[in-house]
Design an enzyme around this catalytic site. Structure first.
Site, PDB file in Angstrom:
ATOM      1  CB  SER A  20      39.478  41.288  37.207  1.00 16.31           C
ATOM      2  OG  SER A  20      39.566  41.269  38.453  1.00 16.31           O
ATOM      3  CD  GLU A  61      44.466  44.482  35.349  1.00 19.41           C
ATOM      4  OE1 GLU A  61      44.021  45.223  35.984  1.00 19.41           O
ATOM      5  OE2 GLU A  61      43.610  43.119  35.913  1.00 19.41           O
ATOM      6  CG  HIS A  79      40.507  46.660  37.015  1.00 15.09           C
ATOM      7  ND1 HIS A  79      41.223  45.669  36.923  1.00 15.09           N
ATOM      8  CD2 HIS A  79      39.373  45.932  37.687  1.00 15.09           C
ATOM      9  CE1 HIS A  79      41.163  44.238  37.357  1.00 15.09           C
ATOM     10  NE2 HIS A  79      39.776  44.692  37.767  1.00 15.09           N
TER      11      HIS A  79
END
Length: 351
Positions: A146, A250, A320
């Site tokens: 992330s 992502e 995630h």
């Protein structure tokens, strides 16, 4: 992760970064073309790992306990960063403190790997404060995902060190993730990244399906991470050169129109021009929020990636999600877009 307003701040930070870099000799940056790939030292059970918090603060004290117990269950001794539990607004301490913990962990000879406790936002703020000379002299694995995308790409761009995009310390450490971790770090296998198929009671498999954008195979060094964080590094010395690379992306909680805007940023800056392959992981909670209509993620990928004519697919277990691939950023891989798999082709740890 709510990045609607954060991307503006992140972009501002990235824009200032080149000016800040001129003030520090540790950022006398080499270009990615000049950077030789550096392999981290291997890990074994019983080693000491450092636990750091480079981004957002954790709002529940038990999360620190969960992270430490997880790493101990994996077989490690845990050294918490000096500022692990700090808080400064939404951040896990002031920039100097968060960067200092990472620098200290790389400098500490007893620490064999570094685990980021969580993502969130704020990692881009500390990139000019990282000691890249020390990192280069003390190559060791650093794991997280992330917002940690900023740290991975900065370290790779500045030093050539392979880093690891995968579960954070407070993330999901289910049997899939643990097995993959052990195969990569303890057994040093050339891991093959293939989605786990779960048919359940349905007639066909629907979960974890891949969609081929353009079939074919490609080999190259893999780079990437969270799309929002990655595009926030545009124009800075902390974004690697994508030329001849395999790019993976992502994201989470982004409306498709924002995904479209960020993909257009990559296109306009020329980042997509010469990539050899493309892998899109999961875009969790990326449903349109309303309005008169919306492009789908599939349409966006068709618009930006299909015309490139390179092997490309969507749906890899990256991002995630509870079960996620540990992707070694900077490692050489081979991908097959028709099958929806990629695999490491060379050892990534020092002998």
């Amino acid at each position: 992760m709510n990045k609607r307003t954060f991307i503006k701040a992140l972009g501002l930070t990235a824009g200032l970064s080149p000016m800040m870099a001129l003030k520090s000799d540790v950022l006398a940056a080499q270009s990615p073309e000049d950077a030789k790939t550096i392999l981290p030292m291997p890990l074994k059970k019983g080693d000491t790992v450092g636990l750091v918090s480079p981004s957002s603060a954790s709002n529940d004290e038990i999360l620190f306990q969960f992270a430490q117990e997880t790493l101990e269950a994996l077989g490690f001794k845990v050294l918490p960063g000096q500022h692990l539990t700090d808080r400064y607004g939404h951040l896990a301490g002031k920039d100097e403190a968060r960067a200092g913990d990472i620098n200290d962990m790389f400098a500490n000879k007893e620490v064999k790997a570094i685990i980021c406790i969580r993502g969130g936002s704020g990692a881009a703020r500390i990139l000019p404060l990282l000691d890249y000379k020390t990192i280069k002299k003390n190559p060791k694995p650093i794991l997280g995902y992330s917002d940690i995308t900023a740290i991975h790409n900065a370290i790779y761009a500045q030093t050539g060190l392979i880093t690891f995009h995968g579960p954070n310390g407070t993330g999901s450490w289910n049997s899939f993730n643990v097995k993959q971790f052990e195969q990569m770090f303890f057994e040093e296998k050339l891991v093959k990244f293939e989605n786990e198929q779960e048919k359940g009671d349905d007639l066909i498999v629907k979960k974890n399906r891949i969609q081929t954008i353009t079939p074919g195979t490609a080999e190259g060094v893999i780079v990437g991470g969270n799309l929002t964080v990655l595009t926030g590094l545009a124009g800075s010395p902390y974004l690697p050169d994508f030329k001849h690379k395999i790019l993976f992306l992502e994201d989470v909680g982004e409306d498709p129109y924002r995904i479209d805007r960020m993909m257009s940023t990559l296109m306009l800056m020329g980042a997509l021009d010469e990539i050899k392959g493309f892998i899109f992981g999961q875009c969790s909670d990326c449903d349109p929020s309303g309005g008169y209509g919306s492009l789908t993620i599939w349409q966006i990928l068709q618009d930006y990636i299909k015309p490139l004519g390179i092997p490309a697919y969507r749906g890899a277990m990256i991002g995630h999600v509870s079960k996620q691939f540990i992707v070694p950023i900077g490692a050489k891989v081979k991908m097959d877009a028709g099958l929806g798999v990629f695999e490491m082709t060379e050892k990534i740890f020092q002998s």
